[in-house]
Design a protein around this motif. Structure first.
Motif, PDB file in Angstrom:
ATOM      1  N   ASN A  34      -3.391   8.227   3.214  1.00 19.42           N
ATOM      2  CA  ASN A  34      -3.888   8.318   4.496  1.00 19.42           C
ATOM      3  C   ASN A  34      -2.737   8.100   5.356  1.00 19.42           C
ATOM      4  O   ASN A  34      -1.818   7.294   5.521  1.00 19.42           O
ATOM      5  CB  ASN A  34      -4.499   6.911   4.341  1.00 19.42           C
ATOM      6  N   GLU A  35      -2.541   9.150   6.173  1.00 21.51           N
ATOM      7  CA  GLU A  35      -1.573   9.226   7.192  1.00 21.51           C
ATOM      8  C   GLU A  35      -1.950   8.721   8.583  1.00 21.51           C
ATOM      9  O   GLU A  35      -1.331   8.948   9.483  1.00 21.51           O
ATOM     10  CB  GLU A  35      -1.339  10.902   7.259  1.00 21.51           C
ATOM     11  N   ASP A  36      -3.290   8.403   8.783  1.00 22.04           N
ATOM     12  CA  ASP A  36      -3.714   7.685  10.017  1.00 22.04           C
ATOM     13  C   ASP A  36      -3.228   6.291  10.002  1.00 22.04           C
ATOM     14  O   ASP A  36      -3.157   5.643   8.726  1.00 22.04           O
ATOM     15  CB  ASP A  36      -5.230   7.810  10.078  1.00 22.04           C
ATOM     16  N   ALA A  37      -3.231   5.731  11.153  1.00 23.38           N
ATOM     17  CA  ALA A  37      -2.925   4.199  11.550  1.00 23.38           C
ATOM     18  C   ALA A  37      -4.231   3.324  11.361  1.00 23.38           C
ATOM     19  O   ALA A  37      -4.089   2.206  11.711  1.00 23.38           O
ATOM     20  CB  ALA A  37      -2.211   4.104  12.693  1.00 23.38           C
ATOM     21  N   MET A  38      -5.153   3.993  11.102  1.00 26.74           N
ATOM     22  CA  MET A  38      -6.548   3.232  10.808  1.00 26.74           C
ATOM     23  C   MET A  38      -7.174   3.412   9.160  1.00 26.74           C
ATOM     24  O   MET A  38      -6.749   4.120   8.737  1.00 26.74           O
ATOM     25  CB  MET A  38      -7.692   3.794  11.727  1.00 26.74           C
ATOM     26  N   PRO A  39      -7.846   2.223   8.765  1.00 22.29           N
ATOM     27  CA  PRO A  39      -8.041   2.434   7.474  1.00 22.29           C
ATOM     28  C   PRO A  39      -9.231   3.641   7.127  1.00 22.29           C
ATOM     29  O   PRO A  39     -10.080   3.865   7.844  1.00 22.29           O
ATOM     30  CB  PRO A  39      -8.937   0.999   7.183  1.00 22.29           C
ATOM     31  N   HIS A  40      -8.902   4.081   5.775  1.00 19.85           N
ATOM     32  CA  HIS A  40     -10.018   5.036   5.560  1.00 19.85           C
ATOM     33  C   HIS A  40     -10.050   4.884   3.957  1.00 19.85           C
ATOM     34  O   HIS A  40      -9.264   4.249   3.204  1.00 19.85           O
ATOM     35  CB  HIS A  40      -9.412   6.776   5.447  1.00 19.85           C
ATOM     36  N   ASN A  41     -11.125   5.324   3.410  1.00 20.59           N
ATOM     37  CA  ASN A  41     -11.283   5.267   1.927  1.00 20.59           C
ATOM     38  C   ASN A  41     -12.320   6.797   1.506  1.00 20.59           C
ATOM     39  O   ASN A  41     -12.421   7.511   2.609  1.00 20.59           O
ATOM     40  CB  ASN A  41     -12.332   3.950   1.472  1.00 20.59           C
ATOM     41  N   ILE A  42     -12.523   6.770   0.389  1.00 19.04           N
ATOM     42  CA  ILE A  42     -13.346   7.769  -0.056  1.00 19.04           C
ATOM     43  C   ILE A  42     -14.549   7.011  -0.827  1.00 19.04           C
ATOM     44  O   ILE A  42     -14.591   6.488  -1.809  1.00 19.04           O
ATOM     45  CB  ILE A  42     -12.807   8.575  -1.136  1.00 19.04           C
ATOM     46  N   ALA A  49       0.990  -1.263   0.094  1.00 13.02           N
ATOM     47  CA  ALA A  49      -0.218  -0.045  -0.088  1.00 13.02           C
ATOM     48  C   ALA A  49       0.872   1.252   0.058  1.00 13.02           C
ATOM     49  O   ALA A  49       0.571   2.266  -0.697  1.00 13.02           O
ATOM     50  CB  ALA A  49      -0.796   0.051   1.135  1.00 13.02           C
ATOM     51  N   ALA A  50       1.985   1.381   0.645  1.00 13.15           N
ATOM     52  CA  ALA A  50       2.936   2.406   0.624  1.00 13.15           C
ATOM     53  C   ALA A  50       3.526   2.625  -0.568  1.00 13.15           C
ATOM     54  O   ALA A  50       3.961   3.736  -0.616  1.00 13.15           O
ATOM     55  CB  ALA A  50       3.675   1.922   1.970  1.00 13.15           C
ATOM     56  N   CYS A  51       3.532   1.670  -1.503  1.00 15.08           N
ATOM     57  CA  CYS A  51       3.998   1.952  -2.786  1.00 15.08           C
ATOM     58  C   CYS A  51       3.297   2.803  -3.506  1.00 15.08           C
ATOM     59  O   CYS A  51       3.603   3.621  -4.496  1.00 15.08           O
ATOM     60  CB  CYS A  51       4.286   0.691  -3.616  1.00 15.08           C
ATOM     61  N   GLY A  52       1.981   2.892  -3.365  1.00 13.47           N
ATOM     62  CA  GLY A  52       0.898   3.912  -3.735  1.00 13.47           C
ATOM     63  C   GLY A  52       0.736   3.853  -5.138  1.00 13.47           C
ATOM     64  O   GLY A  52       0.383   4.656  -5.783  1.00 13.47           O
ATOM     65  N   THR A  53       0.878   2.714  -5.655  1.00 12.96           N
ATOM     66  CA  THR A  53       0.677   2.633  -7.374  1.00 12.96           C
ATOM     67  C   THR A  53      -0.642   1.730  -7.635  1.00 12.96           C
ATOM     68  O   THR A  53      -1.025   1.430  -8.584  1.00 12.96           O
ATOM     69  CB  THR A  53       1.638   2.209  -8.205  1.00 12.96           C
ATOM     70  N   THR A  54      -1.416   1.163  -6.403  1.00  9.37           N
ATOM     71  CA  THR A  54      -2.407   0.243  -6.568  1.00  9.37           C
ATOM     72  C   THR A  54      -3.641   1.303  -7.034  1.00  9.37           C
ATOM     73  O   THR A  54      -3.703   2.456  -6.715  1.00  9.37           O
ATOM     74  CB  THR A  54      -2.790  -0.412  -5.358  1.00  9.37           C
ATOM     75  N   THR A  55      -4.621   0.601  -7.761  1.00 10.89           N
ATOM     76  CA  THR A  55      -5.941   1.244  -8.061  1.00 10.89           C
ATOM     77  C   THR A  55      -6.993   0.434  -7.542  1.00 10.89           C
ATOM     78  O   THR A  55      -6.993  -0.862  -7.158  1.00 10.89           O
ATOM     79  CB  THR A  55      -6.159   1.368  -9.692  1.00 10.89           C
ATOM     80  N   ALA A  56      -7.923   1.008  -7.406  1.00  6.85           N
ATOM     81  CA  ALA A  56      -9.262   0.641  -6.638  1.00  6.85           C
ATOM     82  C   ALA A  56     -10.031  -0.646  -7.625  1.00  6.85           C
ATOM     83  O   ALA A  56     -10.599  -1.432  -7.039  1.00  6.85           O
ATOM     84  CB  ALA A  56     -10.101   1.662  -6.078  1.00  6.85           C
ATOM     85  N   ASP A  57      -9.914  -0.306  -8.794  1.00  4.35           N
ATOM     86  CA  ASP A  57     -10.668  -1.317  -9.766  1.00  4.35           C
ATOM     87  C   ASP A  57      -9.889  -2.093 -10.457  1.00  4.35           C
ATOM     88  O   ASP A  57     -10.347  -2.691 -11.680  1.00  4.35           O
ATOM     89  CB  ASP A  57     -11.519  -0.254 -10.734  1.00  4.35           C
ATOM     90  N   GLY A  88     -14.438   3.718  -2.816  1.00  4.40           N
ATOM     91  CA  GLY A  88     -13.251   3.159  -3.138  1.00  4.40           C
ATOM     92  C   GLY A  88     -12.684   2.247  -1.963  1.00  4.40           C
ATOM     93  O   GLY A  88     -13.314   2.199  -0.964  1.00  4.40           O
ATOM     94  N   GLU A  89     -11.770   1.569  -2.292  1.00  7.71           N
ATOM     95  CA  GLU A  89     -10.980   0.484  -1.468  1.00  7.71           C
ATOM     96  C   GLU A  89     -10.423   1.180  -0.549  1.00  7.71           C
ATOM     97  O   GLU A  89     -10.066   2.271  -0.230  1.00  7.71           O
ATOM     98  CB  GLU A  89      -9.802  -0.266  -2.498  1.00  7.71           C
ATOM     99  N   MET A  90     -10.409   0.540   0.868  1.00  5.75           N
ATOM    100  CA  MET A  90      -9.843   0.919   1.973  1.00  5.75           C
ATOM    101  C   MET A  90      -8.304   0.966   2.125  1.00  5.75           C
ATOM    102  O   MET A  90      -7.693   0.091   1.331  1.00  5.75           O
ATOM    103  CB  MET A  90     -10.105   0.082   3.125  1.00  5.75           C
ATOM    104  N   VAL A  91      -7.526   1.817   2.483  1.00 10.60           N
ATOM    105  CA  VAL A  91      -6.305   2.055   2.567  1.00 10.60           C
ATOM    106  C   VAL A  91      -5.791   2.393   4.030  1.00 10.60           C
ATOM    107  O   VAL A  91      -6.329   3.102   4.676  1.00 10.60           O
ATOM    108  CB  VAL A  91      -5.668   2.959   1.783  1.00 10.60           C
ATOM    109  N   THR A  92      -4.817   1.685   4.636  1.00 12.72           N
ATOM    110  CA  THR A  92      -4.353   2.101   5.739  1.00 12.72           C
ATOM    111  C   THR A  92      -2.861   2.740   6.021  1.00 12.72           C
ATOM    112  O   THR A  92      -1.967   1.993   5.387  1.00 12.72           O
ATOM    113  CB  THR A  92      -4.196   0.782   6.891  1.00 12.72           C
ATOM    114  N   ASP A  93      -2.625   3.618   6.511  1.00 14.16           N
ATOM    115  CA  ASP A  93      -1.193   4.255   6.359  1.00 14.16           C
ATOM    116  C   ASP A  93      -0.587   4.176   5.123  1.00 14.16           C
ATOM    117  O   ASP A  93       0.580   3.630   4.871  1.00 14.16           O
ATOM    118  CB  ASP A  93      -0.454   3.623   7.670  1.00 14.16           C
ATOM    119  N   GLY A  94      -1.110   4.707   3.879  1.00 13.24           N
ATOM    120  CA  GLY A  94      -0.325   4.634   2.690  1.00 13.24           C
ATOM    121  C   GLY A  94      -1.274   5.328   1.625  1.00 13.24           C
ATOM    122  O   GLY A  94      -2.209   6.175   2.142  1.00 13.24           O
ATOM    123  N   THR A  95      -0.920   5.085   0.454  1.00 17.00           N
ATOM    124  CA  THR A  95      -1.659   5.778  -0.581  1.00 17.00           C
ATOM    125  C   THR A  95      -2.420   5.071  -1.450  1.00 17.00           C
ATOM    126  O   THR A  95      -1.892   3.889  -1.809  1.00 17.00           O
ATOM    127  CB  THR A  95      -0.630   6.690  -1.455  1.00 17.00           C
TER     128      THR A  95
END
Ligand SMILES: [Cu+2]
Length: 127
Positions: free
Chosen positions: A66-74, A18-26, A89-96
């Motif tokens: 996401n700079e928090d340590a808990m999952p977020h999405n939009i 997730a930290a690599c930040g090149t994933t897509t939701a779909d 969107g897919e959840m992401v935790t502490d990453g982009t």
């Protein structure tokens, strides 16, 4: 190796990916977060900025950092009644993560985090 340890390793690997930040939701083409049309940061249980603006009539990308340590999405809804969900969107935790969002008509849309309804914002689609 005990199952719990395997699980923890899997979680750690997922966090690294997730930290690599090149994933897509779909599962579409990967997008560098720097190339996203807009970037929203989730920090301290809030979206920053609270309002983002994109062009109407064409698909667009949103990078969620996401700079928090808990999952977020939009998630995107027609309005704050949340009667019609347009995108989740897919959840992401502490990453982009970069979301590929289908084209929307011009207007103002309500966004929130599916896990934290108090995290809200506005998406403005220009005509
Ligand atoms: Cu959240």
């Amino acid at each position: 190796m005990k199952p719990i340890r395997l699980f923890l390793i899997a979680v750690a690997m997922a966090a690294v990916l997730a930290a690599c930040g090149t994933t897509t939701a779909d599962g579409g083409d990967t997008v560098d977060p720097a190339d996203a049309d807009v970037t929203v940061t989730a920090v301290d249980m809030a979206f920053d900025p609270g309002t983002v603006t994109v062009a109407g009539g064409e698909a667009f990308t949103i990078a969620l950092v996401n700079e928090d340590a808990m999952p977020h999405n939009i998630a995107i809804y027609t309005d704050s009644s949340k009667s019609e969900k347009l995108f989740e969107g897919e959840m992401v935790t502490d990453g982009t993560i970069v979301y590929n969002v289908p084209a929307l008509d011009a207007g103002e849309y309500f966004i929130d985090c599916s896990l934290h309804p108090n995290m809200t914002g506005t998406l403005v689609v220009e005509g």
